[in-house]
Design an enzyme around this catalytic site. Structure first.
Site, short mmCIF file in Angstrom:
data_model
loop_
_atom_site.label_atom_id
_atom_site.label_comp_id
_atom_site.label_asym_id
_atom_site.label_seq_id
_atom_site.Cartn_x
_atom_site.Cartn_y
_atom_site.Cartn_z
N ASP A 67 0.85 -1.19 0.00
CA ASP A 67 0.00 0.00 0.00
C ASP A 67 0.88 1.24 0.00
OD1 ASP A 67 -2.36 1.42 0.03
OD2 ASP A 67 -2.59 1.32 2.21
N TYR A 101 1.16 5.69 -0.66
CA TYR A 101 0.70 6.91 0.02
C TYR A 101 0.93 8.05 -0.96
CZ TYR A 101 0.29 9.67 4.43
OH TYR A 101 -0.09 10.49 5.46
N HIS A 122 -3.63 14.12 0.17
CA HIS A 122 -3.97 13.27 1.32
C HIS A 122 -2.85 13.30 2.36
CE1 HIS A 122 -5.35 9.92 3.74
NE2 HIS A 122 -4.20 9.28 3.54
N ARG A 171 0.46 16.56 12.78
CA ARG A 171 1.71 17.22 13.17
C ARG A 171 1.69 18.73 13.01
NH1 ARG A 171 3.21 12.70 10.34
NH2 ARG A 171 3.24 13.93 8.43
N GLU A 224 -10.84 4.31 2.97
CA GLU A 224 -9.85 5.00 2.13
C GLU A 224 -10.17 4.69 0.68
OE1 GLU A 224 -5.89 3.90 3.60
OE2 GLU A 224 -5.91 5.75 4.77
N GLU A 248 -9.14 4.19 -2.75
CA GLU A 248 -7.87 3.89 -3.41
C GLU A 248 -8.13 3.15 -4.72
OE1 GLU A 248 -4.77 2.19 -1.09
OE2 GLU A 248 -5.46 3.08 0.79
N ASP A 303 -9.47 0.63 1.45
CA ASP A 303 -8.52 0.17 2.47
C ASP A 303 -8.99 0.69 3.84
OD1 ASP A 303 -6.31 -1.21 3.30
OD2 ASP A 303 -4.97 0.50 3.08
N ARG A 326 -8.31 4.63 12.68
CA ARG A 326 -7.42 5.78 12.91
C ARG A 326 -6.91 5.86 14.35
NH1 ARG A 326 -6.22 6.67 7.71
NH2 ARG A 326 -8.05 7.23 6.49
N GLN A 354 -4.30 3.23 14.81
CA GLN A 354 -3.13 3.65 14.03
C GLN A 354 -2.32 4.71 14.77
OE1 GLN A 354 -4.17 4.99 10.10
NE2 GLN A 354 -2.06 5.40 9.50
N TYR A 399 1.54 3.33 15.41
CA TYR A 399 2.28 3.42 14.15
C TYR A 399 3.76 3.76 14.27
CZ TYR A 399 2.55 8.55 13.44
OH TYR A 399 2.86 9.87 13.52
N LYS A 433 -4.63 -1.40 9.81
CA LYS A 433 -4.85 -1.61 8.38
C LYS A 433 -5.03 -3.07 8.02
CE LYS A 433 -3.72 2.70 7.18
NZ LYS A 433 -4.57 3.61 6.43
N THR A 441 -9.34 -5.30 3.77
CA THR A 441 -9.23 -4.43 2.60
C THR A 441 -10.19 -4.99 1.55
OG1 THR A 441 -6.89 -3.99 3.07
CG2 THR A 441 -7.64 -3.54 0.83
N GLU A 451 -10.51 13.06 6.50
CA GLU A 451 -10.28 14.35 5.85
C GLU A 451 -11.59 15.12 5.63
OE1 GLU A 451 -7.93 11.91 2.91
OE2 GLU A 451 -7.09 13.90 2.51
CA CA Z 1 -4.24 2.73 2.57
#
Ligand code: CA
Length: 420
Positions: A129, A131, A136, A145, A202, A204, A236, A240, A243, A247, A256, A260, A367
């Site tokens: 997978d 990114y 995004h 952050r 997600e 994708e 996917d 959150r 994660q 992570y 994750k 999927t 988002e």
């Molecule tokens: Ca993904």
């Protein structure tokens, strides 16, 4: 414009220009085999082969279509795929009598889609997978952050990715169990265990690898597309809160790996050629091994629909486009293999969430609702910040041609409560 003797509406996803591959089992019985979608029908390629209509191609009588996965066919490579596709297109065209007029063959080879059960089309050995959407990655970076450190310093230099989990890839229509795990809410002093509270989707796209490469022998960016058999829609699903806690430093794990979802029809790269286009300008210029000559992406319109238990109809909550992705498929393959990693037929590579620059083009609920700060308002008066039990998420997509569509069908799944 090329037409089939089978009537196909202008908004159908499966005109004669598309011819995606899938694996199905007739509801009347029989073993899984390979077919292509045409309008509301499926053409059984095993029957076509048995009747001798692939003679003159390398697959004739080899049994590649009498299989429960596309892997053997995918391994054969582009020249053979092209021959087979040309023959299928010929057999289905409006002025070709073979299938059209021989009733016994036609009845045996063409099944209505409602009379077949679609199966996962590929035996996926490895799932990677990426990114690849700058929008995004920037959105997520701002939320986690802050604006100053939104994009990590490596992001514009290499396609960031991680090795995912192939065993939990399911076919569209499979329910999705809300995962449990560890999480540490901002106001908690210690981690807690329980059902995920921040479940997300997600948007994708995935591409399936045909011929692979030998261990230690990278695939160059120029030749990377020769290894792509076709594309599918991918959801996917992501946890959150799990994660955010797990992570660092190795990346997502349980967040994750629970499910999927992918769509059942694999769209051949060749069907997408009329929609080839440039991706975003890359600045800084990538290192030489990632420099790609020519247009490297495709204009594929994508939509996400949400239907909660209390809603009569699904509501469109996002509309994005595959061409928004910063890194191309070829660049991702080149990067994946440049260290010597081998890809194998049936591997799935996915793009990562596909978001654009406008709010309504964001490809995840995190988002769209900005991690809870801007709840999503639904037409029935409900709101969503994260997915709730009973929510059904459906993704669809197509390339819009003049009077026809190259469609991807859909990938859908409904959220079930956590396992007790
Ligand atoms: Ca993904």
């Amino acid at each position: 414009m090329k037409r089939s003797f089978i009537e196909v509406g202008s908004e159908s996803h499966f005109p004669i220009q598309n011819l995606p591959y899938g694996v199905f089992r007739p509801r009347s019985g029989g073993t899984p085999r390979i077919g292509v979608a045409i309008g509301d029908f499926v053409l059984d390629l095993a029957v076509v082969d048995d009747a001798g209509h692939f003679s003159g191609t390398a697959v004739a009588g080899k049994g590649v279509f009498h299989q429960s996965s596309l892997n053997a066919f995918m391994a054969l490579g582009r020249t053979i795929w092209r021959d087979v596709r040309a023959q299928i297109q010929h057999l289905l065209s409006e002025d070709e009598p073979t299938l059209r007029d021989i009733t016994t063959l036609r009845n045996a080879a063409l099944l209505h889609q409602s009379d077949v059960e679609l199966l996962l089309p590929v035996q996926i050995g490895d799932y990677t997978d990426f990114y690849a959407s700058k929008e995004h990655a920037t959105n997520v970076g701002i939320m986690f952050r802050g604006k100053e450190n939104a994009l990590m310093p490596n992001w514009t230099h290499l396609p960031v990715g991680y090795h995912g989990r192939a065993s939990s890839i399911v076919l569209s229509g499979t329910d999705v169990r809300r995962p449990q795990g560890q999480m540490k809410p901002a106001d908690a002093t210690a981690p807690l265990f329980g059902p995920c509270r921040q479940l997300d989707f997600e948007l994708e796209m995935g591409w399936l690898i045909g011929p692979g490469n030998k261990l230690g022998q990278p695939i160059s960016v120029e030749h990377a597309e020769e290894h792509i058999f076709g594309l599918v829609l991918v959801n996917d699903w992501s946890a959150r809160d799990i994660q955010a806690w797990e992570y660092q430093p190795l990346g997502p794990f349980l967040a994750k790996n629970f499910t999927t979802s992918m769509s059942p029809w694999v769209i051949p790269l060749e069907a997408l050629e009329p929609f080839r286009t440039d991706g975003p300008k890359q600045d800084p210029e990538p290192l030489p091994y990632l420099r790609m000559p020519g247009a490297g992406t495709f204009d594929i319109h994508l939509e996400v629909y949400l239907q909660g238990e209390g809603m009569e109809m699904a509501q469109r909550i996002s509309a994005s486009n595959f061409r928004y992705l910063y890194w191309s498929m070829a660049q991702q393959i080149a990067h994946h293999t440049v260290g010597g990693c081998n890809l194998r037929p049936g591997d799935l590579l996915a793009s990562g969430t596909i978001s654009g620059s406008e709010k309504e083009t964001r490809g995840s609920l995190m988002e769209l609702a900005w991690r809870g700060a801007e709840p999503l308002h639904l037409e029935n008066g409900e709101q969503r910040v994260w997915l709730e039990d009973g929510d059904q998420v459906t993704m669809t997509g197509w390339c819009q041609g003049e009077g026809y569509r190259i469609g991807f069908g859909e990938v859908t799944g409904r959220v079930l409560p956590a396992f007790e």
